[in-house]
Each structure stands twice: as structure tokens, then as C-alpha cells.
Design a protein around this motif. Structure first.
Motif, PDB file in Angstrom:
ATOM      1  N   GLY A  45       0.939  -1.204  -0.262  1.00 28.93           N
ATOM      2  CA  GLY A  45       0.196   0.011   0.115  1.00 28.93           C
ATOM      3  C   GLY A  45       0.845   1.648   0.325  1.00 28.93           C
ATOM      4  N   VAL A  46       0.142   1.926  -0.357  1.00 27.29           N
ATOM      5  CA  VAL A  46       0.877   3.626  -0.487  1.00 27.29           C
ATOM      6  C   VAL A  46      -0.437   4.446   0.074  1.00 27.29           C
ATOM      7  CG1 VAL A  46       2.653   3.112  -2.066  1.00 27.29           C
ATOM      8  CG2 VAL A  46       0.532   4.295  -2.994  1.00 27.29           C
ATOM      9  N   GLY A  47       0.262   5.771   0.673  1.00 27.54           N
ATOM     10  CA  GLY A  47      -0.690   7.034   0.817  1.00 27.54           C
ATOM     11  C   GLY A  47      -0.108   7.608   1.330  1.00 27.54           C
ATOM     12  N   VAL A  48      -1.348   8.972   1.620  1.00 29.29           N
ATOM     13  CA  VAL A  48      -0.633  10.191   2.531  1.00 29.29           C
ATOM     14  C   VAL A  48      -1.718  10.538   4.068  1.00 29.29           C
ATOM     15  CG1 VAL A  48      -0.678  10.826   0.240  1.00 29.29           C
ATOM     16  CG2 VAL A  48      -2.731  10.350   1.546  1.00 29.29           C
ATOM     17  N   GLN A  49      -1.142  10.928   5.478  1.00 27.85           N
ATOM     18  CA  GLN A  49      -1.296  10.612   6.549  1.00 27.85           C
ATOM     19  C   GLN A  49      -1.350  12.239   7.197  1.00 27.85           C
ATOM     20  OE1 GLN A  49       1.499   9.230   6.235  1.00 27.85           O
ATOM     21  NE2 GLN A  49       2.533  10.121   7.177  1.00 27.85           N
ATOM     22  N   THR A  50      -2.164  12.538   7.942  1.00 26.30           N
ATOM     23  CA  THR A  50      -1.737  13.859   8.839  1.00 26.30           C
ATOM     24  C   THR A  50      -1.398  13.349  10.378  1.00 26.30           C
ATOM     25  OG1 THR A  50      -4.130  14.353   9.248  1.00 26.30           O
ATOM     26  CG2 THR A  50      -2.989  15.603   7.257  1.00 26.30           C
ATOM     27  N   LEU A  51      -0.502  13.929  10.772  1.00 28.37           N
ATOM     28  CA  LEU A  51      -0.437  13.814  12.330  1.00 28.37           C
ATOM     29  C   LEU A  51      -0.700  15.152  13.477  1.00 28.37           C
ATOM     30  CD1 LEU A  51       2.875  12.946  12.059  1.00 28.37           C
ATOM     31  CD2 LEU A  51       1.323  11.295  12.194  1.00 28.37           C
ATOM     32  N   ASP A  52      -1.599  15.095  14.310  1.00 26.47           N
ATOM     33  CA  ASP A  52      -2.164  15.683  15.163  1.00 26.47           C
ATOM     34  C   ASP A  52      -1.729  15.303  17.170  1.00 26.47           C
ATOM     35  OD1 ASP A  52      -3.252  17.634  16.122  1.00 26.47           O
ATOM     36  OD2 ASP A  52      -6.007  16.860  16.827  1.00 26.47           O
ATOM     37  N   LEU A  53      -1.578  16.476  17.481  1.00 27.30           N
ATOM     38  CA  LEU A  53      -1.539  16.444  19.137  1.00 27.30           C
ATOM     39  C   LEU A  53      -2.097  17.370  19.441  1.00 27.30           C
ATOM     40  CD1 LEU A  53       2.928  16.310  19.242  1.00 27.30           C
ATOM     41  CD2 LEU A  53       1.675  15.368  19.914  1.00 27.30           C
ATOM     42  N   ALA A  54      -2.525  17.072  20.430  1.00 27.50           N
ATOM     43  CA  ALA A  54      -3.649  17.456  21.678  1.00 27.50           C
ATOM     44  C   ALA A  54      -2.613  16.784  22.866  1.00 27.50           C
ATOM     45  CB  ALA A  54      -5.152  16.405  21.618  1.00 27.50           C
ATOM     46  N   PHE A  55      -2.689  18.748  23.329  1.00 27.66           N
ATOM     47  CA  PHE A  55      -1.957  18.776  24.219  1.00 27.66           C
ATOM     48  C   PHE A  55      -2.999  19.510  25.579  1.00 27.66           C
ATOM     49  CE2 PHE A  55       0.333  20.645  21.187  1.00 27.66           C
ATOM     50  CZ  PHE A  55       1.578  19.611  20.893  1.00 27.66           C
ATOM     51  N   THR A  56      -2.511  18.704  26.509  1.00 30.51           N
ATOM     52  CA  THR A  56      -3.023  19.304  28.183  1.00 30.51           C
ATOM     53  C   THR A  56      -2.380  19.953  28.804  1.00 30.51           C
ATOM     54  OG1 THR A  56      -4.682  17.124  28.053  1.00 30.51           O
ATOM     55  CG2 THR A  56      -3.931  18.406  30.334  1.00 30.51           C
ATOM     56  N   HIS A  57      -2.566  21.188  28.993  1.00 23.58           N
ATOM     57  CA  HIS A  57      -1.583  22.265  29.869  1.00 23.58           C
ATOM     58  C   HIS A  57      -2.370  22.245  31.110  1.00 23.58           C
ATOM     59  CE1 HIS A  57      -2.282  23.660  25.857  1.00 23.58           C
ATOM     60  NE2 HIS A  57      -1.147  24.099  25.941  1.00 23.58           N
ATOM     61  N   ASN A  58      -1.188  22.181  32.084  1.00 20.36           N
ATOM     62  CA  ASN A  58      -1.057  22.917  33.482  1.00 20.36           C
ATOM     63  C   ASN A  58      -1.456  24.108  34.196  1.00 20.36           C
ATOM     64  OD1 ASN A  58       1.474  23.433  33.545  1.00 20.36           O
ATOM     65  ND2 ASN A  58       2.045  21.348  33.906  1.00 20.36           N
ATOM     66  N   GLY A  59      -1.062  25.243  33.569  1.00 14.75           N
ATOM     67  CA  GLY A  59      -1.093  26.546  33.703  1.00 14.75           C
ATOM     68  C   GLY A  59      -0.383  26.548  34.840  1.00 14.75           C
ATOM     69  N   PHE A  60       0.909  26.487  33.852  1.00 15.63           N
ATOM     70  CA  PHE A  60       2.790  26.333  34.868  1.00 15.63           C
ATOM     71  C   PHE A  60       2.726  28.258  34.840  1.00 15.63           C
ATOM     72  CE2 PHE A  60       7.334  27.098  34.149  1.00 15.63           C
ATOM     73  CZ  PHE A  60       6.912  26.741  34.969  1.00 15.63           C
ATOM     74  N   THR A  61       2.730  28.613  35.683  1.00 14.96           N
ATOM     75  CA  THR A  61       3.942  30.473  34.983  1.00 14.96           C
ATOM     76  C   THR A  61       5.370  29.937  35.833  1.00 14.96           C
ATOM     77  OG1 THR A  61       1.320  31.487  35.955  1.00 14.96           O
ATOM     78  CG2 THR A  61       3.501  32.603  36.260  1.00 14.96           C
ATOM     79  N   ALA A  62       6.195  30.686  34.507  1.00 20.21           N
ATOM     80  CA  ALA A  62       7.179  31.098  34.343  1.00 20.21           C
ATOM     81  C   ALA A  62       8.082  31.892  35.336  1.00 20.21           C
ATOM     82  CB  ALA A  62       8.176  30.624  33.369  1.00 20.21           C
ATOM     83  N   PRO A  63       9.379  31.425  36.003  1.00 23.91           N
ATOM     84  CA  PRO A  63       9.988  32.995  36.745  1.00 23.91           C
ATOM     85  C   PRO A  63      10.307  33.803  36.173  1.00 23.91           C
ATOM     86  CG  PRO A  63      11.027  30.589  36.078  1.00 23.91           C
ATOM     87  CD  PRO A  63      10.221  30.353  35.254  1.00 23.91           C
ATOM     88  N   ASP A  64       9.451  34.625  34.882  1.00 24.82           N
ATOM     89  CA  ASP A  64       9.549  35.336  34.298  1.00 24.82           C
ATOM     90  C   ASP A  64       8.415  36.258  33.687  1.00 24.82           C
ATOM     91  OD1 ASP A  64       8.588  33.792  32.169  1.00 24.82           O
ATOM     92  OD2 ASP A  64       9.907  34.291  30.565  1.00 24.82           O
ATOM     93  N   GLY A  65       7.184  35.378  34.656  1.00 24.12           N
ATOM     94  CA  GLY A  65       5.582  35.805  34.438  1.00 24.12           C
ATOM     95  C   GLY A  65       5.164  35.198  33.177  1.00 24.12           C
ATOM     96  N   SER A  66       5.478  34.388  32.100  1.00 19.27           N
ATOM     97  CA  SER A  66       4.771  33.617  31.173  1.00 19.27           C
ATOM     98  C   SER A  66       3.850  32.556  31.699  1.00 19.27           C
ATOM     99  CB  SER A  66       5.793  33.780  30.178  1.00 19.27           C
ATOM    100  OG  SER A  66       6.907  32.642  30.128  1.00 19.27           O
ATOM    101  N   THR A  67       3.140  32.507  30.721  1.00 19.35           N
ATOM    102  CA  THR A  67       1.632  31.609  30.728  1.00 19.35           C
ATOM    103  C   THR A  67       1.714  30.714  29.668  1.00 19.35           C
ATOM    104  OG1 THR A  67       1.072  32.529  32.982  1.00 19.35           O
ATOM    105  CG2 THR A  67      -0.178  30.913  31.720  1.00 19.35           C
ATOM    106  N   TRP A  68       2.358  29.726  28.959  1.00 18.29           N
ATOM    107  CA  TRP A  68       3.087  29.444  27.353  1.00 18.29           C
ATOM    108  C   TRP A  68       1.375  28.731  27.584  1.00 18.29           C
ATOM    109  CZ3 TRP A  68       5.660  31.192  23.541  1.00 18.29           C
ATOM    110  CH2 TRP A  68       6.708  32.315  24.206  1.00 18.29           C
ATOM    111  N   PHE A  69       0.344  28.456  26.050  1.00 18.73           N
ATOM    112  CA  PHE A  69      -0.440  27.868  25.584  1.00 18.73           C
ATOM    113  C   PHE A  69       0.597  27.122  24.153  1.00 18.73           C
ATOM    114  CE2 PHE A  69      -4.280  27.007  23.035  1.00 18.73           C
ATOM    115  CZ  PHE A  69      -4.523  26.067  24.159  1.00 18.73           C
TER     116      PHE A  69
END
Length: 239
Positions: A45-69
Motif C-alpha cells: 500500500g501507498v498513502g498519505v496521512q496527517t498527524l495531530d497533537l492534543a495538549f493538556t495544559h497545567n497552568g504553569f507560570t514561568a519565573p519571568d511571569g509568562s504562561t504558555w499555551f
């Protein structure tokens, strides 16, 4: 999922059109009438596909005050090649093994929801995969036979790892479900198949000793509780 709609619609239209054509010409001679009576057979077989990532965030705040999504805002097509081994279990059921290679990538966008910063990463993957599927087929009508599949797939990502912000684990496992249709041609059988794969485990590497010298880069991993993968695969099998 949005990435599933377009290939699903295309394949459904293809199957409906060709099934209608097969019914209109059902009085013609059957192609390969004994193809399904073999105890086992091979294919590819030969084909095509797409990959996906689902992220679960925890609300972490970095020392510089940033919160990343983190999110994957778009999908990039990849391709796959498979070797097929099909075992006939009965008139309606087949066990299919289709080891193969899957090549793709994921574009991840990182947004600081507090300070307004933005970054990104391209995660490339090369999977060695072993899908195992149980296939249930309908009764053949003319030179057309639709079917459903369900199974599992084990994968190993053999792409070279780099010191990226996010790093994924090597091994993962998926539950799969899909459907397709056999088209019996004079010299071979063509089977387009659409499969949906759902990752079972957290594939994010949380321990990053390689970033000890750059602690600021660890804030992206620290902002996530887990990351799970999914795939949509359209494969054309030749048997």
C-alpha cells in the motif's frame, strides 16, 4: 475533528459513485472471482496521512511571569508505504498485518497568554509501524465490496531527536478504526482505505536533562501535563 472531514467526504463520494457504477454494470463478468478464497495473500500500500497533537495544559507560570499555551493550528500531509499480509478467517472476516513506514511532521505554535510572546517548533517524525486489523467485509456485489476495520497499531519514532523545546517519546500505541472498499480490477484488487488512529499514552518527554544548561527552554514542557497523538491515514492497497 476538522482534519478528518475532507478525506472522509472524498472517500465516501468515491465509494458511492463507484458502487452505483458497479450496480449498473452488474451483468458483466466478475473480475478475479476467486481472489477472496485464498487462505492468505500478500500486497502493498501507498498513502498519505496527517498527524495531530492534543495538549493538556497545567497552568504553569514561568519565573519571568509568562504562561504558555501550545497548539497545532494546521496539518501537514505526510506519506506512508506498507507491506500487507492478509489472512482469511471466514467469508466475512480477515486478519490483516500491514507493517510500514510513516513520514510526517507537526507544526506546533506556542503562545504566551500573559506577556504576548510567540514561538514555534516543527516536530518531524519517521514511524516504523505495525498495524494489526480485523476486517469485516460485506457481501461482494459485482466488482465492489465495502468493508470496516478495527484494530491496534504499535509505532516507534526513529527520527533523529534534537534539543527542541518539546521532545516526544520513541514508542506509542494507537487504537484504530476505519473503512474502505475493494474494487476488483482485471489484474489486481484496489482497496482505498481511510483509517482513524487514536493514541493511548502520553508521548511527551517530561524529564529533559539535555536542557539543564538552558533552564528557560524548559518552560514549554513544564507548561504541559501530557500530549497525545492521533492520525488520519488514507492508504491505497494493491492486492
Amino acid at each position: 475533528m476538522q482534519l478528518m472531514r475532507r478525506p472522509l467526504t472524498v472517500l465516501l463520494l468515491m465509494i458511492c459513485c463507484l458502487s452505483a457504477e458497479g450496480q449498473r454494470r452488474n451483468d458483466k463478468v466478475l473480475n478475479r472471482p476467486y481472489a477472496d478464497n485464498r487462505a492468505w495473500h500478500l500486497g502493498f500500500g501507498v498513502g498519505v496521512q496527517t498527524l495531530d497533537l492534543a495538549f493538556t495544559h497545567n497552568g504553569f507560570t514561568a519565573p519571568d511571569g509568562s504562561t504558555w499555551f501550545m497548539e497545532q493550528p494546521s496539518f501537514s500531509p505526510g506519506f506512508n508505504v506498507n507491506f500487507l499480509i492478509d489472512f482469511r478467517l471466514s467469508n466475512y472476516f480477515n486478519l490483516r498485518l500491514s507493517p510500514g513506514m510513516y513520514f510526517g511532521n507537526r507544526e506546533v505554535k506556542m503562545v504566551d497568554t500573559t506577556l504576548g510572546g510567540e514561538d514555534g517548533q516543527n516536530i518531524k517524525s519517521t514511524f516504523v509501524a505495525l498495524p494489526v486489523d480485523l476486517r469485516f467485509s460485506a457481501i461482494r456485489y459485482g466488482n465492489v465490496k465495502p468493508y470496516l476495520t478495527a484494530g491496534a497499531m504499535a509505532v516507534a519514532d526513529v527520527a533523529k531527536k534534537r534539543d527542541d523545546y518539546l521532545r516526544l517519546k520513541t514508542f506509542d500505541a494507537y487504537l484504530t478504526i476505519g473503512f474502505g472498499c475493494d474494487f476488483y480490477l482485471p489484474y489486481f484488487k484496489l482497496s482505498p482505505e481511510l483509517k482513524f488512529c487514536f493514541g493511548l499514552s502520553d508521548i511527551l518527554q517530561h524529564k529533559r536533562p539535555d536542557l539543564d544548561e538552558n533552564p528557560a527552554a524548559q518552560k514549554f514542557t513544564q507548561s504541559l501535563s501530557k500530549a497525545t497523538s492521533s492520525m488520519v491515514i488514507l492508504t491505497f492497497y494493491f492486492e
